[in-house]
Write a protein that holds these residues in place. Structure first.
Motif, mmCIF file in Angstrom:
data_model
loop_
_atom_site.group_PDB
_atom_site.id
_atom_site.type_symbol
_atom_site.label_atom_id
_atom_site.label_comp_id
_atom_site.label_asym_id
_atom_site.label_seq_id
_atom_site.Cartn_x
_atom_site.Cartn_y
_atom_site.Cartn_z
ATOM 1 N N LEU A 50 32.983 37.819 38.409
ATOM 2 C CA LEU A 50 32.984 39.259 38.219
ATOM 3 C C LEU A 50 33.898 39.567 37.043
ATOM 4 C CD1 LEU A 50 33.490 40.400 41.938
ATOM 5 C CD2 LEU A 50 31.332 40.072 40.719
ATOM 6 N N ARG A 51 33.334 40.063 35.943
ATOM 7 C CA ARG A 51 34.143 40.423 34.776
ATOM 8 C C ARG A 51 34.632 41.856 34.967
ATOM 9 N NH1 ARG A 51 36.022 35.906 33.019
ATOM 10 N NH2 ARG A 51 34.510 34.467 32.090
ATOM 11 N N VAL A 52 35.634 41.979 35.808
ATOM 12 C CA VAL A 52 36.171 43.277 36.197
ATOM 13 C C VAL A 52 37.676 43.269 35.980
ATOM 14 C CG1 VAL A 52 36.469 44.923 38.100
ATOM 15 C CG2 VAL A 52 34.364 43.572 37.934
ATOM 16 N N ASP A 53 38.189 44.312 35.361
ATOM 17 C CA ASP A 53 39.622 44.482 35.192
ATOM 18 C C ASP A 53 40.241 44.827 36.539
ATOM 19 O OD1 ASP A 53 42.229 45.904 34.527
ATOM 20 O OD2 ASP A 53 41.562 45.424 32.490
ATOM 21 N N LEU A 54 41.381 44.232 36.854
ATOM 22 C CA LEU A 54 42.057 44.530 38.121
ATOM 23 C C LEU A 54 42.270 46.024 38.308
ATOM 24 C CD1 LEU A 54 44.934 41.901 38.429
ATOM 25 C CD2 LEU A 54 42.935 42.120 39.911
ATOM 26 N N ARG A 55 42.479 46.725 37.203
ATOM 27 C CA ARG A 55 42.763 48.160 37.272
ATOM 28 C C ARG A 55 41.541 48.977 37.638
ATOM 29 N NH1 ARG A 55 45.720 47.846 31.472
ATOM 30 N NH2 ARG A 55 44.028 46.292 31.263
ATOM 31 N N ASP A 56 40.378 48.314 37.697
ATOM 32 C CA ASP A 56 39.126 49.011 38.006
ATOM 33 C C ASP A 56 38.479 48.541 39.299
ATOM 34 O OD1 ASP A 56 39.416 50.293 35.519
ATOM 35 O OD2 ASP A 56 38.326 48.694 34.478
ATOM 36 N N VAL A 57 39.166 47.703 40.053
ATOM 37 C CA VAL A 57 38.569 47.117 41.261
ATOM 38 C C VAL A 57 38.288 48.196 42.298
ATOM 39 C CG1 VAL A 57 39.085 45.663 43.251
ATOM 40 C CG2 VAL A 57 39.488 44.798 40.950
ATOM 41 N N GLU A 58 37.114 48.082 42.927
ATOM 42 C CA GLU A 58 36.697 48.962 44.014
ATOM 43 C C GLU A 58 36.326 48.106 45.227
ATOM 44 O OE1 GLU A 58 36.899 52.137 43.875
ATOM 45 O OE2 GLU A 58 37.090 52.531 41.723
ATOM 46 N N PRO A 59 36.255 48.712 46.417
ATOM 47 C CA PRO A 59 35.889 47.939 47.613
ATOM 48 C C PRO A 59 34.587 47.165 47.457
ATOM 49 C CG PRO A 59 36.763 50.055 48.277
ATOM 50 C CD PRO A 59 36.673 50.091 46.768
ATOM 51 N N GLU A 60 33.639 47.678 46.692
ATOM 52 C CA GLU A 60 32.364 46.982 46.518
ATOM 53 C C GLU A 60 32.540 45.611 45.868
ATOM 54 O OE1 GLU A 60 30.567 48.775 42.423
ATOM 55 O OE2 GLU A 60 31.182 50.265 43.911
ATOM 56 N N HIS A 61 33.594 45.452 45.075
ATOM 57 C CA HIS A 61 33.820 44.177 44.402
ATOM 58 C C HIS A 61 34.328 43.100 45.356
ATOM 59 C CE1 HIS A 61 34.358 46.967 40.783
ATOM 60 N NE2 HIS A 61 33.237 46.300 40.565
ATOM 61 N N VAL A 62 34.912 43.508 46.471
ATOM 62 C CA VAL A 62 35.500 42.540 47.395
ATOM 63 C C VAL A 62 34.807 42.530 48.758
ATOM 64 C CG1 VAL A 62 37.782 42.348 46.358
ATOM 65 C CG2 VAL A 62 37.308 44.273 47.828
ATOM 66 N N THR A 63 33.680 43.172 48.834
ATOM 67 C CA THR A 63 32.917 43.192 50.080
ATOM 68 C C THR A 63 32.258 41.832 50.314
ATOM 69 O OG1 THR A 63 32.498 45.565 49.920
ATOM 70 C CG2 THR A 63 30.984 44.271 51.278
ATOM 71 N N GLY A 64 32.314 41.358 51.547
ATOM 72 C CA GLY A 64 31.641 40.116 51.910
ATOM 73 C C GLY A 64 32.493 38.869 51.777
ATOM 74 N N PHE A 65 33.796 39.039 51.521
ATOM 75 C CA PHE A 65 34.690 37.885 51.394
ATOM 76 C C PHE A 65 35.559 37.739 52.641
ATOM 77 C CE2 PHE A 65 33.724 38.947 46.982
ATOM 78 C CZ PHE A 65 33.408 37.696 46.475
ATOM 79 N N ASP A 66 35.872 36.488 52.962
ATOM 80 C CA ASP A 66 36.779 36.202 54.067
ATOM 81 C C ASP A 66 38.234 36.260 53.623
ATOM 82 O OD1 ASP A 66 34.719 35.444 56.085
ATOM 83 O OD2 ASP A 66 34.305 33.881 54.598
ATOM 84 N N ALA A 67 38.466 36.006 52.335
ATOM 85 C CA ALA A 67 39.839 35.956 51.830
ATOM 86 C C ALA A 67 39.850 36.263 50.346
ATOM 87 C CB ALA A 67 40.454 34.582 52.080
ATOM 88 N N VAL A 68 40.985 36.778 49.891
ATOM 89 C CA VAL A 68 41.264 36.962 48.466
ATOM 90 C C VAL A 68 42.481 36.115 48.119
ATOM 91 C CG1 VAL A 68 42.070 38.571 46.689
ATOM 92 C CG2 VAL A 68 40.287 39.281 48.291
ATOM 93 N N ILE A 69 42.360 35.315 47.062
ATOM 94 C CA ILE A 69 43.510 34.619 46.484
ATOM 95 C C ILE A 69 43.804 35.312 45.160
ATOM 96 C CG2 ILE A 69 44.373 32.468 45.500
ATOM 97 C CD1 ILE A 69 42.687 30.942 47.501
ATOM 98 N N HIS A 70 44.960 35.956 45.100
ATOM 99 C CA HIS A 70 45.264 36.818 43.955
ATOM 100 C C HIS A 70 46.255 36.136 43.015
ATOM 101 C CE1 HIS A 70 45.907 40.178 41.438
ATOM 102 N NE2 HIS A 70 46.990 40.640 42.029
ATOM 103 N N LEU A 71 45.704 35.553 41.944
ATOM 104 C CA LEU A 71 46.514 34.901 40.918
ATOM 105 C C LEU A 71 46.739 35.784 39.701
ATOM 106 C CD1 LEU A 71 44.695 31.411 40.730
ATOM 107 C CD2 LEU A 71 46.662 32.001 42.157
ATOM 108 N N ALA A 72 45.773 36.653 39.394
ATOM 109 C CA ALA A 72 45.754 37.358 38.113
ATOM 110 C C ALA A 72 47.006 38.198 37.911
ATOM 111 C CB ALA A 72 44.505 38.238 38.026
ATOM 112 N N ALA A 73 47.604 38.056 36.716
ATOM 113 C CA ALA A 73 48.814 38.816 36.374
ATOM 114 C C ALA A 73 49.147 38.552 34.916
ATOM 115 C CB ALA A 73 49.993 38.385 37.250
ATOM 116 N N LEU A 74 49.972 39.418 34.338
ATOM 117 C CA LEU A 74 50.644 39.053 33.091
ATOM 118 C C LEU A 74 51.703 38.039 33.485
ATOM 119 C CD1 LEU A 74 51.015 42.462 31.212
ATOM 120 C CD2 LEU A 74 49.262 40.706 30.947
ATOM 121 N N SER A 75 51.488 36.795 33.081
ATOM 122 C CA SER A 75 52.056 35.693 33.843
ATOM 123 C C SER A 75 53.309 35.050 33.278
ATOM 124 C CB SER A 75 50.983 34.615 34.013
ATOM 125 O OG SER A 75 50.517 34.198 32.743
#
Length: 343
Positions: A50-75
């Motif tokens: 999914l080429r989606v900016d974190l700042r634009d995430v909506e529930p539809e983008h994460v529907t159907g998942f058992d888990a989220v692993i959140h790595l994305a950041a200015l690192s």
């Protein structure tokens, strides 16, 4: 499980995703692709993205998942200092946006890639456990604290966050980061004969190989939710705390003909902390780290040689995150808020 991994086209994600898939999990990535082309050696196998900016995430983008692993950041800290408010926007506010979306979509567990950098400026050499106070010295470290606090408020019977406070990462990845101490030391030792310290080397830092970070995420993905619910863990091994100058000496020993040197103006590093990893060892025995710095340096040198890395390449935007961002901005491909311009 069906798992969404944010930042999967980054340094850790490029190692983590194959490990998750080998363990039998279905992986979908979410990443804007800032570093997708920054490859050394063969590119990782692609996954649905999914080429989606974190700042634009909506529930539809994460529907159907058992888990989220959140790595994305200015690192890292130079990226964080580029514009501190961007760090808070992407690393903090967008983390909570993603978590709220995941919770609304019925995602049960949320594995957050936090950092031991939130301990910041240690007052002495005492190893810190997860109950220690925070003393961050950078926007990056502060953003991790704010994210943990916000995620904790979202925790309930249906939504289980866990905070993986990673030690400082090192090790080979197809999307290599050259702005990490061990990776940098190994490259300079091999390619210039000098292990260059940018500080006086007297700061303590816990270190962990990215394959061990990946193994920790896999362990937390698979353990019973009750064991990890709304808890923080230092990720690493207590024995893998080092003075930075001792790391430089280890690298010099592993690369014949190289010697530690100090960069002009090298001074004290405010980031200075040791941690204890007894909690994860005691409560999550499924996590069994396999690497130490010596083995990691050997792996880095082997891959640098295998793929013909030069010092010019290592110092270029391909492997230096702040240079990559600046190059994309200079080319008009990113705006001042780090959004793609489609130019």
């Amino acid at each position: 499980m069906r798992v969404l991994v944010t930042g999967h086209d980054g340094y850790i994600g490029s190692v983590l995703v194959p490990i998750l898939r080998e363990a039998g999990h279905e992986v979908v990535g979410l990443d804007t692709g800032l570093f997708a082309d920054c490859i050394l050696g063969p590119a990782p196998e692609e996954v649905k993205t999914l080429r989606v900016d974190l700042r634009d995430v909506e529930p539809e983008h994460v529907t159907g998942f058992d888990a989220v692993i959140h790595l994305a950041a200015l690192s890292n800290d130079p990226l964080g200092n580029l514009d501190p408010d961007l760090t808070y926007d992407i690393n903090h506010r967008s983390t909570l946006r993603l978590a709220r979306a995941a919770k609304a979509a019925g995602v049960e567990r949320f594995l957050f890639s936090s950092s031991c950098s939130l301990y910041g400026k240690g007052e002495d050499d005492t190893p810190l456990d997860e109950t220690a106070g925070f003393n961050p010295v950078t926007p990056y470290g502060e953003s991790k604290i704010l994210s943990e606090q916000g995620l904790l408020e979202l925790a309930d019977d249906d939504f289980s966050p866990v905070f993986l406070r990673n030690s400082t990462a090192y090790g080979f990845s197809p999307r290599l980061r050259g702005d990490l101490a061990v990776n940098d030391f190994a490259a300079h030792a091999l390619l210039t004969g000098q292990v260059v310290l940018l500080s006086d080397g007297m700061a303590w830092r816990p270190l962990i190989h990215i394959e061990d970070i990946s193994a920790a995420f896999l362990a937390f993905l698979e353990v019973d939710r009750e064991r990890m619910h709304a808890k923080a863990y230092n990720i690493g091994r207590t024995s893998e705390n080092y003075l930075i100058r001792d790391v430089a000496s280890l690298v010099a020993e592993a690369v014949p003909g190289s010697v530690p040197t100090f960069a002009e103006g090298a001074g004290a590093d405010l980031r200075n902390y040791r941690v204890t990893c007894d909690l994860i060892e005691r409560e999550i025995p499924e996590f069994q780290p396999k690497w130490n710095v010596k083995l990691g340096v050997e792996q880095l040198v082997e891959n640098y040689q295998r793929y013909g890395l030069t010092i010019e390449q290592f110092k270029s935007q391909t492997h230096q995150r702040i240079k990559r961002i600046q190059a994309l901005m200079d080319a008009g491909k990113l705006d001042d808020k780090l959004r793609w311009t489609n130019a």
